[in-house]
Design an enzyme around this catalytic site. Structure first.
Site: not given
Ligand SMILES: *Cc1c(COP(=O)(O)O)cnc(C)c1O
Length: 424
Positions: A285, A287, A323, A327, A353-354, A381
């Protein structure tokens, strides 16, 4: 605002109309350290981790924090001290783990484009496992390991072809995606790995995407991975560990992902039912461990009323908080002091400047020049993706532990930025 709805609650909360993180008032932190400023709650990180740890009580399981979400040393230190391993995607990240007091034996190495040099560095350090993402990578890794007189532990990342129902840029487990080895080629890839003298097969892994807010994609991926493990083991190749990646979402704007312990209760029940409950388990994990533990404080520079739009121009920008531009992501933006004064609707934008440099669109705010705002859910992130675009120094970072504020990164200066550059 309903206080319990605030992303980051209860570690982030209004008291007497003032926004606090743990025991400290955010307005005081902004005054002491300047803006833009990232502020993280250590208790919030440990609270997020504890949900996973509760779910895994009595299991052979290890949490590998996916450090690309936030790779600042002070953040890594929190997770290293709490017993986490790390999921890395570059040799640079390995160096950060070691600098933060983590151990190479607790590191797994993901990513589609590892270089030979990165493989060497990771083998020298003695990492736990390479999560290999292509058949070509198997050959190169075996070659590199043999040239060093070593055997590389490998897991193959399989692409289970499930739709995590998230933003296309953060969906990774569908066909047509650059990640992992296709479901149909997995057995062949394992046979190939098992035949290479420089490799030892130790596990299997998958990671289907990020900001996933429902349980179903995980259940679907789990079933598909277990089907593959049965196939691979029938072919005589033992798969010791099962790694289910990361991807669990957080609350940005009323999102309701399952709590980590509830998600894992469901997944473990399925693992038990299929006879895999006592295997060595790993997760990655990112995020969900740090996202809601952080905020970015930013000062209002100017209000700019217009015919079609009112703009609230702040001192944080897309280089600090990438972000929204990347996204179209949503971050709540809230005042540090609650009031009943009338609000106006603004696009909250930075000085870069965007036209893509916006942090929030159509936000009702009561804001004056000089006020400080908090951009919420900014622990993941954000700083790890921050850049120096427009020669803007990256913000300082402060880690809060109760009533103590530790500066874990100084504000970047122009001298920091031009170090290494030279005139001809
Ligand atoms: C980015 C990533 C994660 C973590 O993803 P989250 O959405 O931040 O939990 C885990 N494993 C791999 C291989 C990743 O590229």
């Amino acid at each position: 605002m309903n206080a319990s709805d605030l992303p980051g609650a209860p570690f982030l909360a209004y008291r007497d109309q003032q926004l606090f993180i743990e025991q400290l008032r955010l307005q005081d932190l902004a005054q002491q350290h300047g803006t833009p400023l990232f502020v993280y709650s250590k208790a919030a990180m440990l609270h997020a981790l504890s949900a996973y740890q509760r779910a895994f009580a009595g299991r052979q399981a290890k949490v590998h924090y996916a450090m690309k979400a936030n790779s600042s040393l002070g953040v890594l230190q929190v997770f290293a001290q709490a017993g986490c391993g790390f999921d890395i995607v570059s040799a640079g990240e390995l160096a950060r783990v070691l600098a933060a007091g983590g151990q190479a034996k607790d590191v797994i190495f993901s990513g589609v484009g590892k270089t030979r040099q990165e493989m060497q560095l990771a083998l020298q350090a003695g990492i736990a496992c390479f999560n290999v993402e292509s058949e070509a990578e198997l050959d190169v890794l075996s070659d590199v390991a043999l040239s060093m007189g070593q055997v590389a532990p490998v897991s193959i990342r399989v692409n289970p072809n499930v739709d995590p129902k998230t933003h296309p840029y953060i969906s990774t487990g569908l066909k047509g995606n650059k990640f992992g080895i296709a479901h149909e080629r997995t057995l062949q890839a394992y046979r190939h790995a098992a035949s290479l003298p420089g490799l030892k097969v130790t596990g299997i892994d998958c990671h289907i995407g990020s900001q996933i807010t429902t349980t179903e994609p995980y259940m679907d991926a789990l079933d598909k991975v277990l089907d593959l493990v049965e196939q691979i083991e029938r072919a005589g190749i033992p798969v010791d560990h099962l790694d289910f990646g990361g991807g669990l979402g957080i609350n940005y704007n009323g999102d309701t992902p399952p709590p980590a312990d509830a998600l894992w209760a469901s997944l473990l029940a399925r693992l038990d039912a299929r006879g895999f409950g006592q295997r060595q388990l790993m997760i990655e994990p990112g995020r969900s461990l740090v996202g809601n533990a952080g905020v970015c404080l930013t000062q209002v520079q100017f209000l700019k009323p217009g015919e079609q739009k009112n703009f609230c121009i702040i001192d944080a920008a897309m280089n600090d908080l990438p972000r929204p531009a990347m996204y179209e992501a949503y971050h709540q933006i809230v005042p540090l002091t609650l009031s009943n004064a009338a609000t106006q609707v603004y696009d909250v934008v930075g000085p870069v400047c965007e036209s893509g440099d916006w942090i929030g669109r159509d936000r009702a705010l009561n804001a004056q020049a000089g006020d400080t705002l908090a951009v919420l859910s900014a622990g993941a992130y954000c700083m790890s993706m921050a850049s120096n675009y427009n020669t803007r120094g990256r913000p300082a970072e402060v880690l809060i532990d109760g009533d103590k504020a530790h500066v874990i990164r100084a504000r970047e200066t122009v001298a920091d930025q031009i170090r290494g550059e030279s005139l001809v």
